[in-house]
Design a protein around this motif. Structure first.
Motif, PDB file in Angstrom:
ATOM      1  N   SER A   5     -69.075 -37.475  24.090  1.00 21.56           N
ATOM      2  CA  SER A   5     -68.442 -37.696  25.383  1.00 21.56           C
ATOM      3  C   SER A   5     -69.139 -38.817  26.130  1.00 21.56           C
ATOM      4  CB  SER A   5     -68.495 -36.407  26.223  1.00 21.56           C
ATOM      5  OG  SER A   5     -68.052 -36.655  27.527  1.00 21.56           O
ATOM      6  N   SER A   6     -68.366 -39.698  26.777  1.00 28.46           N
ATOM      7  CA  SER A   6     -68.951 -40.784  27.557  1.00 28.46           C
ATOM      8  C   SER A   6     -69.051 -40.414  29.033  1.00 28.46           C
ATOM      9  CB  SER A   6     -68.095 -42.051  27.405  1.00 28.46           C
ATOM     10  OG  SER A   6     -66.774 -41.802  27.886  1.00 28.46           O
ATOM     11  N   ARG A   7     -68.590 -39.228  29.380  1.00 27.10           N
ATOM     12  CA  ARG A   7     -68.612 -38.827  30.787  1.00 27.10           C
ATOM     13  C   ARG A   7     -70.041 -38.505  31.203  1.00 27.10           C
ATOM     14  NH1 ARG A   7     -65.547 -33.477  32.128  1.00 27.10           N
ATOM     15  NH2 ARG A   7     -67.617 -32.568  31.936  1.00 27.10           N
ATOM     16  N   ARG A   8     -70.477 -39.104  32.314  1.00 29.75           N
ATOM     17  CA  ARG A   8     -71.837 -38.843  32.770  1.00 29.75           C
ATOM     18  C   ARG A   8     -71.931 -37.449  33.367  1.00 29.75           C
ATOM     19  NH1 ARG A   8     -72.202 -39.274  38.318  1.00 29.75           N
ATOM     20  NH2 ARG A   8     -70.609 -40.483  39.416  1.00 29.75           N
ATOM     21  N   PRO A   9     -73.119 -36.861  33.334  1.00 26.25           N
ATOM     22  CA  PRO A   9     -73.275 -35.525  33.922  1.00 26.25           C
ATOM     23  C   PRO A   9     -72.954 -35.548  35.411  1.00 26.25           C
ATOM     24  CG  PRO A   9     -75.203 -36.149  32.617  1.00 26.25           C
ATOM     25  CD  PRO A   9     -74.362 -37.372  32.757  1.00 26.25           C
ATOM     26  N   ALA A 113     -67.277 -27.826  34.703  1.00 29.42           N
ATOM     27  CA  ALA A 113     -66.332 -27.653  33.595  1.00 29.42           C
ATOM     28  C   ALA A 113     -64.981 -28.285  33.912  1.00 29.42           C
ATOM     29  CB  ALA A 113     -66.155 -26.163  33.287  1.00 29.42           C
ATOM     30  N   ALA A 114     -64.634 -28.319  35.207  1.00 29.76           N
ATOM     31  CA  ALA A 114     -63.355 -28.902  35.623  1.00 29.76           C
ATOM     32  C   ALA A 114     -63.426 -30.425  35.734  1.00 29.76           C
ATOM     33  CB  ALA A 114     -62.911 -28.305  36.954  1.00 29.76           C
ATOM     34  N   GLY A 115     -64.611 -30.999  35.507  1.00 32.17           N
ATOM     35  CA  GLY A 115     -64.740 -32.449  35.480  1.00 32.17           C
ATOM     36  C   GLY A 115     -65.252 -33.091  36.751  1.00 32.17           C
ATOM     37  N   ALA A 116     -65.836 -32.315  37.660  1.00 35.54           N
ATOM     38  CA  ALA A 116     -66.350 -32.881  38.907  1.00 35.54           C
ATOM     39  C   ALA A 116     -67.441 -33.907  38.620  1.00 35.54           C
ATOM     40  CB  ALA A 116     -66.902 -31.782  39.809  1.00 35.54           C
ATOM     41  N   ARG A 117     -67.368 -35.048  39.292  1.00 42.40           N
ATOM     42  CA  ARG A 117     -68.394 -36.077  39.138  1.00 42.40           C
ATOM     43  C   ARG A 117     -69.584 -35.817  40.064  1.00 42.40           C
ATOM     44  NH1 ARG A 117     -64.987 -41.405  40.059  1.00 42.40           N
ATOM     45  NH2 ARG A 117     -63.894 -39.971  41.453  1.00 42.40           N
ATOM     46  N   VAL A 118     -69.299 -35.225  41.223  1.00 40.37           N
ATOM     47  CA  VAL A 118     -70.343 -34.873  42.190  1.00 40.37           C
ATOM     48  C   VAL A 118     -70.090 -33.452  42.667  1.00 40.37           C
ATOM     49  CG1 VAL A 118     -71.397 -35.398  44.430  1.00 40.37           C
ATOM     50  CG2 VAL A 118     -70.594 -37.274  42.960  1.00 40.37           C
ATOM     51  N   VAL A 119     -71.123 -32.619  42.615  1.00 43.00           N
ATOM     52  CA  VAL A 119     -71.042 -31.261  43.157  1.00 43.00           C
ATOM     53  C   VAL A 119     -71.961 -31.206  44.373  1.00 43.00           C
ATOM     54  CG1 VAL A 119     -71.342 -28.800  42.717  1.00 43.00           C
ATOM     55  CG2 VAL A 119     -70.631 -30.319  40.851  1.00 43.00           C
ATOM     56  N   ARG A 201     -69.430 -44.529  52.695  1.00 35.79           N
ATOM     57  CA  ARG A 201     -70.363 -45.424  52.004  1.00 35.79           C
ATOM     58  C   ARG A 201     -71.236 -44.641  51.035  1.00 35.79           C
ATOM     59  NH1 ARG A 201     -75.436 -46.546  52.644  1.00 35.79           N
ATOM     60  NH2 ARG A 201     -75.578 -45.368  54.607  1.00 35.79           N
ATOM     61  N   ILE A 202     -71.722 -43.489  51.492  1.00 36.38           N
ATOM     62  CA  ILE A 202     -72.547 -42.637  50.626  1.00 36.38           C
ATOM     63  C   ILE A 202     -71.735 -42.143  49.423  1.00 36.38           C
ATOM     64  CG2 ILE A 202     -73.696 -40.383  50.519  1.00 36.38           C
ATOM     65  CD1 ILE A 202     -74.568 -40.896  53.457  1.00 36.38           C
ATOM     66  N   ALA A 203     -70.490 -41.733  49.684  1.00 36.43           N
ATOM     67  CA  ALA A 203     -69.627 -41.281  48.595  1.00 36.43           C
ATOM     68  C   ALA A 203     -69.394 -42.387  47.577  1.00 36.43           C
ATOM     69  CB  ALA A 203     -68.286 -40.786  49.165  1.00 36.43           C
ATOM     70  N   ASP A 204     -69.189 -43.603  48.059  1.00 36.60           N
ATOM     71  CA  ASP A 204     -69.010 -44.746  47.145  1.00 36.60           C
ATOM     72  C   ASP A 204     -70.245 -44.924  46.275  1.00 36.60           C
ATOM     73  OD1 ASP A 204     -66.488 -45.262  48.155  1.00 36.60           O
ATOM     74  OD2 ASP A 204     -67.152 -46.878  49.489  1.00 36.60           O
ATOM     75  N   GLY A 205     -71.416 -44.764  46.888  1.00 36.45           N
ATOM     76  CA  GLY A 205     -72.662 -44.927  46.147  1.00 36.45           C
ATOM     77  C   GLY A 205     -72.841 -43.917  45.036  1.00 36.45           C
ATOM     78  N   PHE A 206     -72.177 -42.753  45.194  1.00 33.07           N
ATOM     79  CA  PHE A 206     -72.240 -41.714  44.177  1.00 33.07           C
ATOM     80  C   PHE A 206     -71.072 -41.808  43.195  1.00 33.07           C
ATOM     81  CE2 PHE A 206     -74.671 -39.035  47.451  1.00 33.07           C
ATOM     82  CZ  PHE A 206     -75.894 -39.422  46.927  1.00 33.07           C
ATOM     83  N   GLY A 207     -70.282 -42.862  43.302  1.00 39.59           N
ATOM     84  CA  GLY A 207     -69.188 -43.076  42.351  1.00 39.59           C
ATOM     85  C   GLY A 207     -67.928 -42.306  42.650  1.00 39.59           C
ATOM     86  N   LEU A 208     -67.742 -41.844  43.899  1.00 36.40           N
ATOM     87  CA  LEU A 208     -66.516 -41.137  44.268  1.00 36.40           C
ATOM     88  C   LEU A 208     -65.435 -42.109  44.710  1.00 36.40           C
ATOM     89  CD1 LEU A 208     -68.076 -38.150  46.245  1.00 36.40           C
ATOM     90  CD2 LEU A 208     -67.002 -38.066  43.991  1.00 36.40           C
TER      91      LEU A 208
END
Length: 208
Positions: A5-9, A113-119, A201-208
């Motif tokens: 998988s290429s998806r980051r944790p 498991a549902a694919g969240a990028r940020v929890v 801005r913070i969300a953008d920094g976390f890739g959201l």
């Protein structure tokens, strides 16, 4: 053979702040920007609501006087007891914290498991608990002056000033929260839209 998988944790972001800091609003915006939000307070309310998993133990520890007619924990009476009796607060925490901790763990696993990028873990007492920093990747603290906290909580909840001040005194000092932060979001004397822009801005920094 399956390709790796290429998806980051998923990034695990702790969110905290004193009462009246605006932490809840920030968490809701982060959720709106695509994060999975886990609200520890909401889980604690569910555990102490009518039929909640913590109610039998609370009844056994504190008696029927702390259970309302609806079968839920009487939050106002328990708050009053906890702030004047540290032992009572510790007994309540010993009941509620393990239940909430397990609920948080389960919700986080489901989000990943549902694919969240940020929890986002919205935890009011994050700075007071040594268990959280080691399991989080980043900690975001929403900060404001004590005077602003008092004014906001009084306007929101109608509590007496001394009650709000006692709640603030029971929480970690601002300096302690800031000392564990990777990011500090200052929410004092700024318009809501400015705060929202900072959260974006913070969300953008976390890739959201």
């Amino acid at each position: 053979m399956n390709a790796p998988s290429s998806r980051r944790p998923a990034l695990r972001l702790g969110l905290t702040g004193g009462i009246g800091s605006g932490k809840t609003t920030v968490g809701q915006w982060l959720e709106g920007f695509g994060a999975a939000l886990i609200d520890a307070d909401q889980m604690a309310r569910a555990a102490t609501a009518a039929g909640g998993i913590a109610i039998p133990a609370i009844r056994a520890a504190f008696g029927d006087g702390l259970i309302g007619a609806d079968g839920a924990m009487d939050r106002a009476r328990m708050r009053e007891l906890a702030f004047r009796d540290a032992g009572a607060r510790q007994r309540l925490e010993a009941i509620v914290h393990p239940v909430v901790g397990q609920a948080i763990h389960t919700a986080a696993e489901q989000a990943v498991a549902a694919g969240a990028r940020v929890v986002v873990f919205d935890i009011p007492l994050l700075a007071e608990s040594p268990r959280w920093p080691p399991v989080l990747d980043r900690i975001l603290v929403v900060d404001c002056s004590e005077a602003t906290q008092v004014a906001r909580v009084q306007a929101r909840n109608g509590l007496a000033r001394e009650v709000v001040e006692s709640i603030i005194a029971s929480q970690a000092p601002r300096a302690v929260r800031r000392s564990i932060a990777d990011l500090v979001l200052h929410n004092d004397g700024i318009p809501l839209e400015t705060l929202r822009t900072e959260v974006r801005r913070i969300a953008d920094g976390f890739g959201l």
